[in-house]
Design a protein around this motif. Structure first.
Motif, PDB file in Angstrom:
ATOM      1  N   UNK A  49      20.289  27.278  83.771  1.00  0.00           N
ATOM      2  CA  UNK A  49      19.111  28.052  84.175  1.00  0.00           C
ATOM      3  C   UNK A  49      17.845  27.262  83.848  1.00  0.00           C
ATOM      4  N   UNK A  50      16.728  27.599  84.471  1.00  0.00           N
ATOM      5  CA  UNK A  50      15.465  26.940  84.119  1.00  0.00           C
ATOM      6  C   UNK A  50      15.130  27.177  82.638  1.00  0.00           C
ATOM      7  N   UNK A  51      14.534  26.186  82.018  1.00  0.00           N
ATOM      8  CA  UNK A  51      14.084  26.320  80.630  1.00  0.00           C
ATOM      9  C   UNK A  51      12.695  26.940  80.641  1.00  0.00           C
ATOM     10  N   UNK A  52      12.526  27.970  79.823  1.00  0.00           N
ATOM     11  CA  UNK A  52      11.236  28.658  79.733  1.00  0.00           C
ATOM     12  C   UNK A  52      10.294  27.888  78.819  1.00  0.00           C
ATOM     13  N   UNK A  83      12.088  26.314  69.403  1.00  0.00           N
ATOM     14  CA  UNK A  83      12.676  27.367  70.234  1.00  0.00           C
ATOM     15  C   UNK A  83      13.115  26.786  71.570  1.00  0.00           C
ATOM     16  N   UNK A  84      14.289  27.213  72.019  1.00  0.00           N
ATOM     17  CA  UNK A  84      14.771  26.878  73.352  1.00  0.00           C
ATOM     18  C   UNK A  84      15.168  28.178  74.033  1.00  0.00           C
ATOM     19  N   UNK A  85      14.745  28.355  75.272  1.00  0.00           N
ATOM     20  CA  UNK A  85      15.063  29.577  75.993  1.00  0.00           C
ATOM     21  C   UNK A  85      15.387  29.251  77.450  1.00  0.00           C
ATOM     22  N   UNK A  98      14.998  37.872  81.745  1.00  0.00           N
ATOM     23  CA  UNK A  98      16.059  37.839  80.764  1.00  0.00           C
ATOM     24  C   UNK A  98      16.055  36.437  80.179  1.00  0.00           C
ATOM     25  N   UNK A  99      15.906  36.347  78.853  1.00  0.00           N
ATOM     26  CA  UNK A  99      15.876  35.047  78.193  1.00  0.00           C
ATOM     27  C   UNK A  99      17.041  34.915  77.228  1.00  0.00           C
ATOM     28  N   UNK A 100      17.673  33.762  77.274  1.00  0.00           N
ATOM     29  CA  UNK A 100      18.742  33.396  76.356  1.00  0.00           C
ATOM     30  C   UNK A 100      18.098  32.415  75.381  1.00  0.00           C
ATOM     31  N   UNK A 101      17.781  32.905  74.172  1.00  0.00           N
ATOM     32  CA  UNK A 101      16.938  32.133  73.248  1.00  0.00           C
ATOM     33  C   UNK A 101      17.698  31.716  71.990  1.00  0.00           C
ATOM     34  N   UNK A 102      17.357  30.527  71.491  1.00  0.00           N
ATOM     35  CA  UNK A 102      17.863  30.082  70.205  1.00  0.00           C
ATOM     36  C   UNK A 102      16.776  29.293  69.487  1.00  0.00           C
ATOM     37  N   UNK A 103      16.848  29.314  68.149  1.00  0.00           N
ATOM     38  CA  UNK A 103      15.803  28.741  67.304  1.00  0.00           C
ATOM     39  C   UNK A 103      16.447  27.842  66.255  1.00  0.00           C
ATOM     40  N   UNK A 104      15.960  26.600  66.138  1.00  0.00           N
ATOM     41  CA  UNK A 104      16.537  25.685  65.157  1.00  0.00           C
ATOM     42  C   UNK A 104      15.676  25.533  63.903  1.00  0.00           C
ATOM     43  N   UNK A 105      14.631  26.337  63.800  1.00  0.00           N
ATOM     44  CA  UNK A 105      13.814  26.354  62.583  1.00  0.00           C
ATOM     45  C   UNK A 105      13.203  27.738  62.412  1.00  0.00           C
ATOM     46  N   UNK A 106      12.798  28.037  61.171  1.00  0.00           N
ATOM     47  CA  UNK A 106      12.151  29.324  60.903  1.00  0.00           C
ATOM     48  C   UNK A 106      10.872  29.440  61.719  1.00  0.00           C
ATOM     49  N   UNK A 141       7.815  40.778  84.616  1.00  0.00           N
ATOM     50  CA  UNK A 141       8.339  39.616  85.326  1.00  0.00           C
ATOM     51  C   UNK A 141       7.621  38.299  85.029  1.00  0.00           C
ATOM     52  N   UNK A 142       6.542  38.331  84.269  1.00  0.00           N
ATOM     53  CA  UNK A 142       5.792  37.086  84.064  1.00  0.00           C
ATOM     54  C   UNK A 142       5.494  36.810  82.591  1.00  0.00           C
ATOM     55  N   UNK A 143       6.341  37.294  81.704  1.00  0.00           N
ATOM     56  CA  UNK A 143       6.136  37.054  80.260  1.00  0.00           C
ATOM     57  C   UNK A 143       6.163  35.563  79.949  1.00  0.00           C
ATOM     58  N   UNK A 144       7.135  34.849  80.494  1.00  0.00           N
ATOM     59  CA  UNK A 144       7.262  33.411  80.252  1.00  0.00           C
ATOM     60  C   UNK A 144       7.325  32.672  81.571  1.00  0.00           C
ATOM     61  N   UNK A 145       6.803  31.459  81.578  1.00  0.00           N
ATOM     62  CA  UNK A 145       6.842  30.590  82.762  1.00  0.00           C
ATOM     63  C   UNK A 145       7.935  29.543  82.568  1.00  0.00           C
ATOM     64  N   UNK A 146       8.346  28.945  83.667  1.00  0.00           N
ATOM     65  CA  UNK A 146       9.297  27.855  83.607  1.00  0.00           C
ATOM     66  C   UNK A 146       8.583  26.635  83.021  1.00  0.00           C
ATOM     67  N   UNK A 147       9.279  25.941  82.126  1.00  0.00           N
ATOM     68  CA  UNK A 147       8.709  24.749  81.490  1.00  0.00           C
ATOM     69  C   UNK A 147       8.523  23.657  82.543  1.00  0.00           C
ATOM     70  N   UNK A 148       7.336  23.067  82.517  1.00  0.00           N
ATOM     71  CA  UNK A 148       7.031  22.014  83.494  1.00  0.00           C
ATOM     72  C   UNK A 148       7.638  20.693  83.112  1.00  0.00           C
TER      73      UNK A 148
END
Length: 111
Positions: free
Chosen positions: A12-15, A22-24, A34-42, A104-111
């Motif tokens: 999927x596109x990265x947000x 953070x990666x989503x 719908x975001x599938x998110x994970x975090x590698x730091x606090x 529908x516009x909380x996050x944009x696709x990462x450029x």
């Protein structure tokens, strides 16, 4: 960071996430995201508000304060933040979730 999500989620596109570590992956619809998110730091989340959010915790821990009430959510939990409710918190390293945003516009696709 290795992903907790399998392909086809990782295709999927990265947000664009302004938070470091953070990666989503973004699934876009006309009425929501719908975001599938994970975090590698606090990560500290300053108080803010937006449209309704529902989260399903897959890994790790998130501490949230919603409308002044403190909660801790861990693997297997789900949370709901009503539209317009002020909330803040802390996401702990290793956290992953699936978050539904009722906008529908909380996050944009990462450029």
């Amino acid at each position: 960071m290795s992903s907790v999500f399998p392909e086809p989620i990782t295709s999927l596109p990265i947000a664009h996430m302004p938070q470091p570590g953070a990666t989503a992956y973004l699934s876009q619809a006309e009425t929501h995201q719908l975001l599938f998110m994970q975090f590698d730091q606090d990560l500290e989340l300053p108080e803010h508000a937006h449209a309704a959010q529902v989260g399903f915790v897959l890994e790790g821990t998130i501490d949230l304060v919603v409308d002044g009430q403190a909660y801790r959510f861990t693997k297997g939990d789900r949370y709901y933040i009503p539209a317009g409710s002020p909330h803040s918190g802390k996401i702990h390293a290793g956290y992953a979730d699936i978050s539904f945003f009722e906008e529908p516009s909380r996050y944009a696709v990462k450029a």
